[in-house]
Scaffold this active site. Structure first.
Site, PDB file in Angstrom:
ATOM      1  CB  SER A   7      -0.970  -0.048   1.151  1.00 28.58           C
ATOM      2  OG  SER A   7      -1.900   0.925   1.223  1.00 28.58           O
TER       3      SER A   7
ATOM      4  CG  HIS B  18      -5.674  -2.373  -0.273  1.00 30.11           C
ATOM      5  ND1 HIS B  18      -4.749  -2.071  -1.072  1.00 30.11           N
ATOM      6  CD2 HIS B  18      -4.765  -1.994   1.097  1.00 30.11           C
ATOM      7  CE1 HIS B  18      -3.694  -1.035  -0.533  1.00 30.11           C
ATOM      8  NE2 HIS B  18      -3.930  -1.092   0.729  1.00 30.11           N
TER       9      HIS B  18
ATOM     10  CG  ASP C 130      -6.659  -2.293  -3.914  1.00 29.74           C
ATOM     11  OD1 ASP C 130      -7.295  -1.965  -3.008  1.00 29.74           O
ATOM     12  OD2 ASP C 130      -5.317  -2.437  -3.926  1.00 29.74           O
TER      13      ASP C 130
END
Length: 812
Positions: free
Chosen positions: A670, A777, A743
């Site tokens: 991330s 994610h 995501d």
């Protein structure tokens, strides 16, 4: 013809080098044995401490589970066939342990192939209502803890799409649940529908600066499907399975009984929907009903909230944060902004808190004003409560002691601190179950309260329990944890029974639960007996190291040496540096460490720790503070601080003599992936990088990202300087990009990795892009995680461990 044939071969070779058909792979055996282990259960202990419930689940989902039907609507991901979140975490076994029993009892009567979720404990804590998801839908079940038995109450008709699906009536004899309405219409399939017109969005000159939310509604078909899936009817279901309609169908968002059980606060969604914000900012209505479903009052009608003022601390200007007061039978608490919800407005007090007693006539009475944005209240008595506020921009939080019955009596600020300054954290107040069964401030007969803190200090972590006199504010330390070679986490303190619930672990000992007595000095009494499933890592050397950045800032990280490494030989090994940048407004907070060398070594699916079994030194959770003091924002010097953090970390481990600094990789997930791409673009410190699920072009998140509040047009140079995409021509280091194709995290669209890869490939960089089907994610399918580990291992072996060999072959 010969030239044509040669060109054709070259074209085929280019295609082959661009795309690769590959089935899911598995990593090396040393890594695989650490992944494929049974997971210890999640543990829940009742407030009365009569029962401990153990919830078991598989460590990972399967790709088949992630491939079940899914609609992405209004910020939600829903399985339309079953009417529950498509990414719900399910448990497949339950055990119950009664106080005094050593071994937990297996719960009988579980369904075949259980998929259990939405656990809700009864007011007397003797029962737990829960859901089981089948191919046909969601069923209601109930667990009798004394008997350790479950039984089904309804068939597959519950609607868990908007969550908050089960609520208990006060007598514990029935529950209020959301059911799929009988008139639910058939959903529209956008793939086969013939459009009746264009999709149009408009704006009448209002500013609506929103973050880049995902899974939003996109067209009228989405609106129709969202409404059908959000609608439910409320039914009262008794413990013998009898069902009575309590309220006809609507888009019920939340349902909350008052502490005495006489009233129910119900929030429903309304139209118009939005294509800019998630469902929780759609229009809503808040009504109160009596427990039999009789309408009492409409408390609030909230409009669509698309155009909040700029800033993280912006809120809607009207009534918000409506909740029941925990220590009163039926009193509502709500908050109003005194700055119009706009952080830019200068006022002495940001929020005002009101109380509104049943039957909710007239208006609520003011009880408190807070300097910052209101953040919550712990209720104690008619004369005493503790309130909290918070302000993002300066990281300030205040704790107030106030008299709920007398607004004219000034609140006392008992804590005023930077919430990132963990060394000054006074701890959290212990709570207890009050006469309504709700959690409230725990106070002894002398009016003392109790604080439990994590106890981070410059010398290490020493969790504590303090007794505080709420009149004099004098504190007395009752307990300070200092178990050699162990980490102790304080979970709950029952002041009446003098019973402290803790979790104790070490580097090689799995966390287990214990009871201790502080006054009587008894214990610890062990409650659980979980074994270490990662025996191959039991003897791995682990320590927290501290080191200094070039500007004098002290940093830290957790250092792991390879399995079987001989420290005396000081053999130079390859290293993986894994980190995540965090923003601070002062150097003091940024330099503090919250890492404990005695924490159990747990290689979670995204962890770099696996590679100690492959001969790598690992520096995990390396501190990467980005600081902006006073008027300066952290991101004004993001790149230079990033490189300084990395250099300091590598220098520190190199100075210990463990690594070959020419063979160092950097990895992150991330915002950590964003860090990796920047480091590889603007330094020559690393041999390779691994970037998972990142964002690389900040112009695609123009109204702020992470901790950045300025929009692109206010700080274009910051957005440009920080975006690795804008500097793709500087990438000279092998980079592995991984991303979930589904995501849903704000800002990290899969397109971010795809476009960045195309730019890097076009400029001749060494780069590989792996898009994981169905993954969000965070990756959840076992097949995806094993393949991710395989990809990372292959990359590290080729470009880090065997860097010199690979370089020689390329030269030849």
């Amino acid at each position: 013809m010969k030239n044509v044939f040669t060109c054709l071969l070259l074209f085929i070779a280019l295609i082959a080098s661009g795309q690769e058909k590959l089935n899911y792979q598995k990593p090396a055996p040393e890594i695989l044995e650490l992944v494929d282990v049974p997971m210890a259960p999640a543990v829940q202990i009742t407030e009365t401490t009569d029962y401990m419930v153990m919830l078991y689940r598989d460590s990972y989902k399967t790709i088949a589970e992630l491939s079940e039907p899914e609609l992405r609507l209004g910020g939600l991901r829903i399985n339309p066939d079953t009417n529950i979140g498509s990414r719900t975490t399910y448990y497949n076994n339950v055990k119950v342990k009664k106080t005094g029993e050593k071994e937990p009892r297996q719960v009988n009567g579980l369904p075949d192939n259980p998929r259990l979720a939405n656990f809700s404990i009864s007011p007397d804590e003797s029962m737990i209502a829960l859901t089981n998801t089948t191919a046909q839908g969601v069923e209601l079940w109930v667990l009798d803890m004394a008997k350790a038995e479950v039984r089904r109450l309804t068939g597959p008709g519950l609607n868990a799409n908007l969550r908050d699906v089960i609520n208990w009536f006060k007598d514990g004899k029935s529950v209020l649940v959301k059911m799929v309405p009988e008139d639910q219409a058939e959903l529209l399939d956008a793939a086969v529908m013939v459009p009746s017109g264009p999709t149009i969005s408009s704006n009448e000159g209002k500013r609506a600066q929103n973050r880049t939310y995902q899974d939003l509604l996109k067209n009228p078909d989405d609106e129709f499907n969202f409404e059908q899936l959000a609608r439910s009817a409320l039914y009262q279901v008794t413990l013998d399975g009898k069902m009575n309609l309590w309220k006809e169908s609507d888009m019920y968002r939340s349902v909350n009984f008052s502490p005495d059980g006489e009233y129910v606060m119900v929030v429903t969604l309304d139209k118009p929907f939005s294509y800019l914000v998630p469902y929780y900012r759609f229009p809503s209505k808040t009504n109160v009903y009596s427990k039999d479903g009789t309408f009492v009052k409409t408390l609030l009608e909230t409009p669509l909230v698309e155009d909040l003022p700029k800033g993280r601390m912006a809120v809607w200007s009207g009534m918000r944060n409506i909740s029941w007061r925990a220590d009163k039978p039926a009193s509502l608490i709500y908050v109003k902004a005194l700055d119009g919800g706009d952080p830019a407005v200068k006022v002495d007090y940001r929020d005002e808190v009101f109380e509104w007693e049943a039957p909710f006539q007239g208006e609520g009475q003011s009880m408190l004003k807070t300097r910052n944005r209101f953040a919550g209240i712990q209720w104690g008595s008619d004369q005493l409560a503790v309130a909290y506020d918070r302000w993002w921009n300066n990281r300030n939080t205040k704790t107030y002691l106030f008299n709920p019955s007398d607004a004219s009596e000034s609140a006392v600020i008992i804590s005023d601190r930077n919430y990132q300054d963990v060394y000054s954290d006074p701890g959290d107040f212990a709570t207890q179950r009050n006469k309504y069964g709700w959690s409230s401030l725990a106070m002894d007969r002398k009016g003392n309260a109790y604080l439990m803190g994590d106890g981070f200090t410059e010398k290490g972590q020493f969790p504590f329990v303090d007794r505080i006199n709420l009149k004099s504010l004098k504190k007395t330390r009752l307990y300070s944890s200092n178990i050699p070679g162990k980490k102790e986490t304080l979970i709950d303190y029952d002041i009446n029974e003098d019973q402290l619930l803790v979790r104790i672990e070490s580097k090689s000992e799995y966390p287990n639960y214990y009871y201790k007595s502080l006054i009587k000095r008894k214990g610890p009494e062990q409650l659980t007996y979980f074994d270490n499933p990662f025996q191959s890592l039991a003897d791995v050397h682990k320590e927290v190291i501290t080191y200094t950045r070039e500007d004098g800032l002290e940093l830290s990280g957790t250092l792991y040496l390879p399995v079987g490494y001989n420290k005396d030989e000081k053999k130079k090994m390859p290293m993986i540096l894994w980190a995540y940048p965090r923003e601070y407004k002062d150097k003091n907070s940024a330099s503090q460490s919250t890492q404990n060398p005695n924490q159990f070594t747990y290689p979670s699916s995204g962890s770099p720790i696996f590679w100690v079994a492959r001969g790598y030194v690992v520096l995990a959770n390396a501190a990467f503070p980005i600081i902006g003091e006073k008027e300066e924002e952290p991101n004004d010097s993001f790149r230079s601080q990033l490189v300084a953090n990395a250099k300091a970390a590598i220098d520190a481990v190199d100075n210990l003599g463990y690594i070959d600094r020419e063979r160092v990789a950097v990895g992150g997930h991330s915002y950590g992936a964003f860090m990796v791409a920047n480091l590889l673009s603007h330094s020559d410190l690393f041999a390779a990088g691994i970037a998972r699920s990142g964002a690389y072009n900040r112009t695609l998140t123009p109204f702020g990202f992470q901790s950045e509040e300025r929009n692109y047009w206010e700080a274009p140079e910051v957005y440009y300087t920080m975006s690795p995409f804008m500097h793709a021509d500087k990438m000279k280091t092998p980079l592995l990009l991984l991303h979930g194709k589904a995501d849903n995290n704000s800002g990290t669209y899969p397109m971010q990795s795809e476009r960045y890869f195309n730019a890097l490939k076009g400029l001749g960089a060494t780069v590989r892009l792996v898009m994981l089907p169905k993954e969000s994610h965070g990756y959840r399918a076992k097949e995806s995680i094993l393949h991710m580990l395989w990809e990372q291992d292959q990359w590290l072996e080729k470009y880090v461990k065997n860097k010199d060999t690979n370089t020689e072959q390329n030269m030849k």
